[in-house]
Design a protein around this motif. Structure first.
Motif, PDB file in Angstrom:
ATOM      1  N   LEU A 152       0.826  -1.206   0.000  1.00  0.00           N
ATOM      2  CA  LEU A 152       0.000   0.000   0.000  1.00  0.00           C
ATOM      3  C   LEU A 152       0.862   1.258   0.000  1.00  0.00           C
ATOM      4  CD1 LEU A 152      -2.760  -1.032   2.579  1.00  0.00           C
ATOM      5  CD2 LEU A 152      -3.021  -0.826   0.097  1.00  0.00           C
ATOM      6  N   ALA A 153       2.014   1.203   0.659  1.00  0.00           N
ATOM      7  CA  ALA A 153       2.890   2.375   0.740  1.00  0.00           C
ATOM      8  C   ALA A 153       3.424   2.793  -0.624  1.00  0.00           C
ATOM      9  CB  ALA A 153       4.053   2.098   1.693  1.00  0.00           C
ATOM     10  N   GLU A 154       3.433   1.873  -1.588  1.00  0.00           N
ATOM     11  CA  GLU A 154       3.886   2.214  -2.930  1.00  0.00           C
ATOM     12  C   GLU A 154       2.954   3.220  -3.595  1.00  0.00           C
ATOM     13  OE1 GLU A 154       4.148  -1.502  -4.933  1.00  0.00           O
ATOM     14  OE2 GLU A 154       5.857  -2.224  -3.754  1.00  0.00           O
ATOM     15  N   ARG A 155       1.726   3.357  -3.079  1.00  0.00           N
ATOM     16  CA  ARG A 155       0.763   4.304  -3.633  1.00  0.00           C
ATOM     17  C   ARG A 155       0.772   5.627  -2.881  1.00  0.00           C
ATOM     18  NH1 ARG A 155      -4.421   0.597  -3.204  1.00  0.00           N
ATOM     19  NH2 ARG A 155      -5.464   2.512  -3.894  1.00  0.00           N
ATOM     20  N   THR A 156       1.754   5.806  -2.025  1.00  0.00           N
ATOM     21  CA  THR A 156       1.891   7.048  -1.260  1.00  0.00           C
ATOM     22  C   THR A 156       3.230   7.708  -1.577  1.00  0.00           C
ATOM     23  OG1 THR A 156       3.038   6.150   0.685  1.00  0.00           O
ATOM     24  CG2 THR A 156       0.635   5.872   0.594  1.00  0.00           C
ATOM     25  N   LEU A 157       3.490   8.847  -0.945  1.00  0.00           N
ATOM     26  CA  LEU A 157       4.761   9.560  -1.121  1.00  0.00           C
ATOM     27  C   LEU A 157       5.790   9.174  -0.076  1.00  0.00           C
ATOM     28  CD1 LEU A 157       3.364  13.119  -1.930  1.00  0.00           C
ATOM     29  CD2 LEU A 157       4.221  11.407  -3.542  1.00  0.00           C
TER      30      LEU A 157
END
Length: 366
Positions: A152-157
């Protein structure tokens, strides 16, 4: 999203982690998990959370809650937030640990130093207060995990901010307000903080991925210097006014930069479209101005003008520079505006100049 629909609020990751931590700690102290478990938020609200998992184990207790972000398009909506609480020796106090799916801070400039788990001060304070409701002066290790958090963190900054290995545990109020964009604006601020802490003297805010790729290529900037401001150019510039860097580039496509030139600091379509009549009025040819005013899009207007040998890019960049500079004053900053078309081609530019000293045409107030 239906116009007029009342949007349902949700709970931040920090609120969910607080509830799970309280339930797990209560099980350690009293032997039973409260379900649902009630917490008190900083604003005084007292929401109750149902437990998705509850396990007493050797040396600790685990509780988990499924995050409900309400009607906000939050990347963590539906994620399983797991908290394991382990007792520590008397006087050890409260310690926080990043479990699977929660990131670790690796760069300076964030609210916590490198090496710390990415559990922000707000959630830490909420968790401490919740555990103190169960027993004063808790001595415990609180480990927070988020199922599938690394993906999920791959879709954040987070990666750009130097938060590696997963998500951040965020939330100052505990409440998610749908479409408030507070998290995005916060990420802009944190991006500036990290760049400043690492001694970066030139940052570039871009409206999207195409303009970001183009400005990266133009200046050879590292990731940490790139600020994904999206539509929030005003939010970025006002923060840079208070936390300045030596050089700032604002990069965007023709439509977004035309809006900025027309004194819009929020570039979202819901704030209105660019004024094509005003865009055409920048040209001396009345017939050409009329064609531009009748164009379907700003991109088409630029194509019409360029085909007639009357490029609009530099004029738009100059006016956008004046608007952006006004938001930056009195920061000791040099400002540049660059305008790109959809292919990443540079079609307009106002070169670096100290704010307060326009490099080109003065802004026409309407």
């Amino acid at each position: 999203m239906d116009e007029g629909k009342t949007l349902r609020r949700g709970w931040t990751t920090g609120a969910c982690a607080t509830a799970a931590a309280k339930a797990a700690y209560a099980a350690l102290v009293h032997g039973d998990f409260p379900d649902p478990v009630t917490i008190r938020l900083p604003g005084g609200e007292t929401p109750a959370f149902a437990l998705a998992r509850a396990e007493l184990m050797e040396g600790g207790a685990l509780a988990a809650i499924v995050k409900d972000a309400g009607d906000d398009p939050d990347v963590t909506h539906g994620a399983l937030i797991l908290v394991t609480v382990r007792p520590l020796a008397r006087g050890a106090g409260l310690r926080f640990r990043a479990g699977p799916g929660v990131g670790t801070i690796t760069r300076p400039g964030l609210p916590l130093p490198p090496g710390e788990p990415a559990i922000n001060p707000g959630p830490r304070a909420m968790i401490r207060a919740a555990l103190e409701e169960v027993s004063p002066a808790p001595d415990a290790e609180v480990e927070i995990s988020i199922a599938d958090g690394e993906r999920l963190a791959e879709r954040t900054l987070n990666g750009r901010l130097g938060i590696l290995g997963g998500l951040s545990v965020l939330g100052t109020t505990g409440i998610v307000i749908p479409y408030s964009c507070a998290a995005w604006i916060d990420s802009i601020h944190r991006g500036v903080d990290v760049a400043r802490a690492m001694g970066i003297a030139h940052v570039a805010g871009s409206t999207g991925s195409a303009s970001e790729a183009a400005v990266r290529k133009l200046h050879g900037l590292p990731d940490v210097a790139l600020i994904e401001m999206g539509d929030f150019v005003g939010g970025m510039l006002k923060y840079l006014r208070r936390h300045p860097v030596a050089r700032v580039t604002v990069a965007g496509g023709v439509a977004k930069m035309t809006k900025l030139a027309q004194r819009r600091l929020d570039l979202h379509s819901k704030r209105g479209e660019a004024d094509l009549g005003a865009l055409g009025a920048l040209l001396p040819d009345v017939a050409l101005a009329a064609r531009i005013a009748a164009a379907n899009t700003v991109a088409e207007a630029f194509q019409i003008a360029e085909a007639a040998g009357q490029p609009l890019g530099d004029a738009i960049a100059a006016r956008a520079w004046a608007v952006a500079a006004e938001a930056l004053v009195p920061a000791p900053t040099e400002l540049e505006i660059v305008v790109f078309d959809r292919t990443g081609r540079l079609v307009g530019r106002a070169d670096f100049a100290a704010v307060g000293h326009s490099p080109s045409l003065p802004l026409k107030r309407r």
